[in-house]
Design a protein around this motif. Sequence first.
Motif, PDB file in Angstrom:
ATOM      1  N   GLU A 162       0.827  -1.203   0.000  1.00 24.41           N
ATOM      2  CA  GLU A 162       0.000   0.000   0.000  1.00 24.41           C
ATOM      3  C   GLU A 162       0.866   1.259   0.000  1.00 24.41           C
ATOM      4  N   LEU A 163       1.908   1.258   0.825  1.00 27.36           N
ATOM      5  CA  LEU A 163       2.822   2.394   0.857  1.00 27.36           C
ATOM      6  C   LEU A 163       3.545   2.548  -0.475  1.00 27.36           C
ATOM      7  N   GLU A 169       3.067   6.665  -6.985  1.00 27.43           N
ATOM      8  CA  GLU A 169       2.172   7.646  -7.593  1.00 27.43           C
ATOM      9  C   GLU A 169       2.821   9.030  -7.629  1.00 27.43           C
ATOM     10  N   TYR A 170       3.414   9.426  -6.510  1.00 23.13           N
ATOM     11  CA  TYR A 170       4.058  10.742  -6.448  1.00 23.13           C
ATOM     12  C   TYR A 170       5.410  10.742  -7.150  1.00 23.13           C
ATOM     13  N   LEU A 171       6.117   9.623  -7.103  1.00 24.55           N
ATOM     14  CA  LEU A 171       7.405   9.542  -7.792  1.00 24.55           C
ATOM     15  C   LEU A 171       7.228   9.710  -9.293  1.00 24.55           C
ATOM     16  N   ASP A 172       6.188   9.092  -9.859  1.00 23.07           N
ATOM     17  CA  ASP A 172       5.927   9.224 -11.292  1.00 23.07           C
ATOM     18  C   ASP A 172       5.638  10.669 -11.666  1.00 23.07           C
ATOM     19  N   ARG A 173       4.958  11.370 -10.789  1.00 29.97           N
ATOM     20  CA  ARG A 173       4.678  12.779 -11.067  1.00 29.97           C
ATOM     21  C   ARG A 173       5.957  13.610 -11.077  1.00 29.97           C
ATOM     22  N   VAL A 174       6.861  13.286 -10.156  1.00 24.18           N
ATOM     23  CA  VAL A 174       8.136  14.012 -10.124  1.00 24.18           C
ATOM     24  C   VAL A 174       8.920  13.748 -11.401  1.00 24.18           C
ATOM     25  N   LYS A 186       8.726  11.814  -0.705  1.00 24.06           N
ATOM     26  CA  LYS A 186       9.619  11.523   0.426  1.00 24.06           C
ATOM     27  C   LYS A 186       8.829  11.269   1.706  1.00 24.06           C
ATOM     28  N   ALA A 187       7.699  11.943   1.846  1.00 20.51           N
ATOM     29  CA  ALA A 187       6.865  11.714   3.041  1.00 20.51           C
ATOM     30  C   ALA A 187       6.358  10.278   3.069  1.00 20.51           C
ATOM     31  N   ARG A 201      14.691   4.845  -1.198  1.00 21.01           N
ATOM     32  CA  ARG A 201      13.587   5.584  -1.809  1.00 21.01           C
ATOM     33  C   ARG A 201      13.858   7.087  -1.801  1.00 21.01           C
ATOM     34  N   TYR A 202      14.536   7.589  -0.785  1.00 18.01           N
ATOM     35  CA  TYR A 202      14.935   9.000  -0.804  1.00 18.01           C
ATOM     36  C   TYR A 202      15.822   9.285  -2.019  1.00 18.01           C
ATOM     37  N   ARG A 203      16.768   8.375  -2.275  1.00 21.87           N
ATOM     38  CA  ARG A 203      17.661   8.556  -3.427  1.00 21.87           C
ATOM     39  C   ARG A 203      16.871   8.497  -4.736  1.00 21.87           C
ATOM     40  N   ALA A 204      15.883   7.621  -4.788  1.00 20.21           N
ATOM     41  CA  ALA A 204      15.058   7.530  -5.990  1.00 20.21           C
ATOM     42  C   ALA A 204      14.316   8.839  -6.241  1.00 20.21           C
ATOM     43  N   VAL A 205      13.837   9.471  -5.183  1.00 23.78           N
ATOM     44  CA  VAL A 205      13.146  10.752  -5.331  1.00 23.78           C
ATOM     45  C   VAL A 205      14.119  11.827  -5.811  1.00 23.78           C
ATOM     46  N   ASP A 206      15.331  11.855  -5.239  1.00 31.35           N
ATOM     47  CA  ASP A 206      16.322  12.843  -5.669  1.00 31.35           C
ATOM     48  C   ASP A 206      16.676  12.666  -7.144  1.00 31.35           C
TER      49      ASP A 206
END
Length: 248
Positions: A162-163, A169-174, A186-187, A201-206
């Motif tokens: 679920e997480l 969803e948000y990563l794809d938007r970024v 990141k949240a 996952r933090y690194r993936a967002v960056d």
Amino acid sequence: MDDPVLDRLFTEAYRDALARVGGLEQEKRLADHVEAYAELFERDLDARDLSDSERREMVAAFKRRLASVREERDALRRRRRGRALIGGLIAACVLATGGLYLASAQPFKAAAEIERELGLYYAKVDAGTGAYAKRYFALLAKHGSKLGSVKAEDYGRSMRAELDEHFNEYLDRVVAGELQYADDAKAWAKLFPDKEEREERYRAVDNAFQAGLGKAVGATWDTVKKETGSLFEEAGEAVKKLVDTVER
């Protein structure tokens, strides 16, 4: 009194004053008893072959003895009260510790109640309130053994999935250039229980932010060129006409 505050203050003051009066009366009664015993003792000494100074010394010693007995009795009462107070405090601490343990550990929590709470927290996370994932994992860590290892692992995987769904969803938007969603991604990454997974996952967002930044800048530049291209062309034509006019 009509004023309840003044009534309470007066009542407390009256009670304290009566208590002090009672203490003074007790002191006076004790002093009177000491003097009465001393007088009887002094009369008994009159029949003895003693000088006046010897009698006075004996009476003084008798009074000191009575005072010491009284002090020893008062000290004994204080020690008893102290032991009773300490015993009460120890008993209260034991009860409080036991109560805290029962409230915190909840050793008698039934499996059905645990699963009901897990389902409630899962529904909250599914609706977008990710903070309930922390309660979910904490409850699973504390009482998961009551559910059995297989069922506990299933619950853990279900929440991670679920997480992961919300995070992606948000990563794809970024990645698509919507950089304002990087903090949301990141949240959600922060809610995973394993430190290593959170950091990954933090690194993936960056990385997604950098990729999205390039797309956003490129799209912005394309828009600027499209909107200003005609303006540049018109300005070029005007300059050319001006130059031709001057040359003539």
